[in-house]
Design a protein around this motif. Sequence first.
Motif, PDB file in Angstrom:
ATOM      1  N   ASN A  64      -1.188 -22.065  34.804  1.00 52.35           N
ATOM      2  CA  ASN A  64      -0.570 -23.114  35.623  1.00 52.35           C
ATOM      3  C   ASN A  64      -0.989 -23.053  37.086  1.00 52.35           C
ATOM      4  O   ASN A  64      -0.556 -23.886  37.895  1.00 52.35           O
ATOM      5  CB  ASN A  64       0.952 -23.033  35.521  1.00 52.35           C
ATOM      6  CG  ASN A  64       1.479 -23.723  34.273  1.00 52.35           C
ATOM      7  OD1 ASN A  64       1.042 -24.823  33.940  1.00 52.35           O
ATOM      8  ND2 ASN A  64       2.393 -23.079  33.580  1.00 52.35           N
ATOM      9  N   ASN A  91       8.448 -23.580  34.356  1.00 51.22           N
ATOM     10  CA  ASN A  91       7.368 -23.697  33.357  1.00 51.22           C
ATOM     11  C   ASN A  91       7.353 -22.528  32.373  1.00 51.22           C
ATOM     12  O   ASN A  91       6.682 -22.599  31.353  1.00 51.22           O
ATOM     13  CB  ASN A  91       6.003 -23.740  34.058  1.00 51.22           C
ATOM     14  CG  ASN A  91       5.777 -25.053  34.755  1.00 51.22           C
ATOM     15  OD1 ASN A  91       6.695 -25.850  34.872  1.00 51.22           O
ATOM     16  ND2 ASN A  91       4.559 -25.283  35.220  1.00 51.22           N
ATOM     17  N   PRO A 116       8.425 -32.223  29.089  1.00 53.77           N
ATOM     18  CA  PRO A 116       7.164 -31.823  29.738  1.00 53.77           C
ATOM     19  C   PRO A 116       7.441 -31.092  31.057  1.00 53.77           C
ATOM     20  O   PRO A 116       8.497 -31.256  31.662  1.00 53.77           O
ATOM     21  CB  PRO A 116       6.451 -33.154  29.985  1.00 53.77           C
ATOM     22  CG  PRO A 116       7.537 -34.179  30.012  1.00 53.77           C
ATOM     23  CD  PRO A 116       8.614 -33.695  29.098  1.00 53.77           C
ATOM     24  N   LYS A 121       0.489 -27.830  34.286  1.00 55.04           N
ATOM     25  CA  LYS A 121       0.095 -28.490  33.041  1.00 55.04           C
ATOM     26  C   LYS A 121       0.889 -28.034  31.824  1.00 55.04           C
ATOM     27  O   LYS A 121       1.067 -28.784  30.865  1.00 55.04           O
ATOM     28  CB  LYS A 121      -1.396 -28.215  32.761  1.00 55.04           C
ATOM     29  CG  LYS A 121      -2.350 -28.830  33.765  1.00 55.04           C
ATOM     30  CD  LYS A 121      -3.782 -28.489  33.358  1.00 55.04           C
ATOM     31  CE  LYS A 121      -4.779 -29.079  34.350  1.00 55.04           C
ATOM     32  NZ  LYS A 121      -6.164 -28.719  33.984  1.00 55.04           N
ATOM     33  N   TYR A 122       1.324 -26.777  31.834  1.00 51.76           N
ATOM     34  CA  TYR A 122       1.851 -26.195  30.590  1.00 51.76           C
ATOM     35  C   TYR A 122       3.257 -25.615  30.761  1.00 51.76           C
ATOM     36  O   TYR A 122       3.597 -25.068  31.819  1.00 51.76           O
ATOM     37  CB  TYR A 122       0.924 -25.081  30.094  1.00 51.76           C
ATOM     38  CG  TYR A 122      -0.491 -25.529  29.834  1.00 51.76           C
ATOM     39  CD1 TYR A 122      -0.826 -26.202  28.663  1.00 51.76           C
ATOM     40  CD2 TYR A 122      -1.497 -25.287  30.772  1.00 51.76           C
ATOM     41  CE1 TYR A 122      -2.131 -26.622  28.432  1.00 51.76           C
ATOM     42  CE2 TYR A 122      -2.802 -25.699  30.549  1.00 51.76           C
ATOM     43  CZ  TYR A 122      -3.110 -26.370  29.377  1.00 51.76           C
ATOM     44  OH  TYR A 122      -4.391 -26.790  29.146  1.00 51.76           O
ATOM     45  N   HIS A 151       1.710 -29.917  25.897  1.00 54.27           N
ATOM     46  CA  HIS A 151       2.018 -29.117  27.083  1.00 54.27           C
ATOM     47  C   HIS A 151       2.629 -27.756  26.736  1.00 54.27           C
ATOM     48  O   HIS A 151       2.816 -26.930  27.624  1.00 54.27           O
ATOM     49  CB  HIS A 151       2.991 -29.881  27.997  1.00 54.27           C
ATOM     50  CG  HIS A 151       4.307 -30.166  27.340  1.00 54.27           C
ATOM     51  ND1 HIS A 151       4.589 -31.396  26.743  1.00 54.27           N
ATOM     52  CD2 HIS A 151       5.415 -29.396  27.158  1.00 54.27           C
ATOM     53  CE1 HIS A 151       5.813 -31.350  26.237  1.00 54.27           C
ATOM     54  NE2 HIS A 151       6.334 -30.158  26.465  1.00 54.27           N
TER      55      HIS A 151
END
Length: 368
Positions: A64, A91, A116, A121-122, A151
């Motif tokens: 990330n 995250n 999400p 991104k993840y 994700h």
Amino acid sequence: MDKFIVSARKYRPATFSTVIGQESITRTLKNSIGSGHLGQAYLFCGPRGVGKTTCARIFAKTINCQSLTAEVEACDQCASCQSFNASASFNVVELDAASNNSVDDIRQLIDQVRIPPQVGKYSVYIIDEVHMLSQQAFNAFLKTLEEPPKHAIFILATTEKHKILPTILSRCQIFDFNRIKIDDIVKHIGHVAQQEDISIEPEALNVIATKASGGLRDALSIFDQIVSFSGKTVTYQSTIENLNVLDYEYFFRMTDYFLASDYASALVTFDEILNKGFDDRNFLLGLCSHFRDLLVSKDVKTLPLLEVSESTKNHYAEQAKKCPTEFLFAALDMAQKFDEKYKESNNKRLHIELALLQLCNILKKKLM
């Protein structure tokens, strides 16, 4: 007074390059991040305290990171890295399966997976001790693990891979973590001691590393314990006293008695060991290890297998010269057989004393 932070937390690796003893795994993970070939699920398995959860956290932080370094390491400057370092990242979700192992716990996780990430991104879900999930929880988790949202990345950590369902294993990239080598533990504890301005003898480092049985976290915990006992100067003697470890010297002395067929001194020394509170079974196991170490000291090729300090290595080399190879083979075989029959014996002390008498008799028989 500043709050004390245990060494295992204070010196926990924060980047792939600082992970100890798992170079092949960290290299593979870095390559997958660099190439963008990320799996949907990973399984990190291996003994306790070897870096499974640490690597999972570093991996979650790195994928990330908004400004990766040329070495594919997290930058520690971007918003994602800073929130992770402050333990405020949304995250990364960690779940302890030992205490959250029901179907309801997994259903809550599945509901969470659909959301999400707000930054980066993840979303990374680290499930520790995953083998503790119930059969029903595994089944509930299976569909999400098979087809997760783009994700979501799962990292499962376990010390008991054999307890995990084959259907779960088949959906994961599996990484087997090794026990940390004694040399690596010695170097790391030595570095920590230097940072903390603690003087520690090389022999003490080896005792701590051996006692940890390949677990770096255990080694750091033992180190903290010894420092609490000894203060800023840690000696070999204070370490073996605190950890209740039998001094190498006893085994060297015993071997000299066996070579001289001096059964009286061997019995008296064994009595001294028992009076100091040491376990007789541990003494027998230590004797087996000592014969093994003498045997590997006989040949230059096998010398690297001897995981002790340099001064102790020299002591082994000196005594190995006095010991005929046939004696060491016979002694090792005899000590091992006595250990196998130890549980069956009604009189444990007499059982080991008989072993000592027979060990004293090995060279005598040869001369007759």
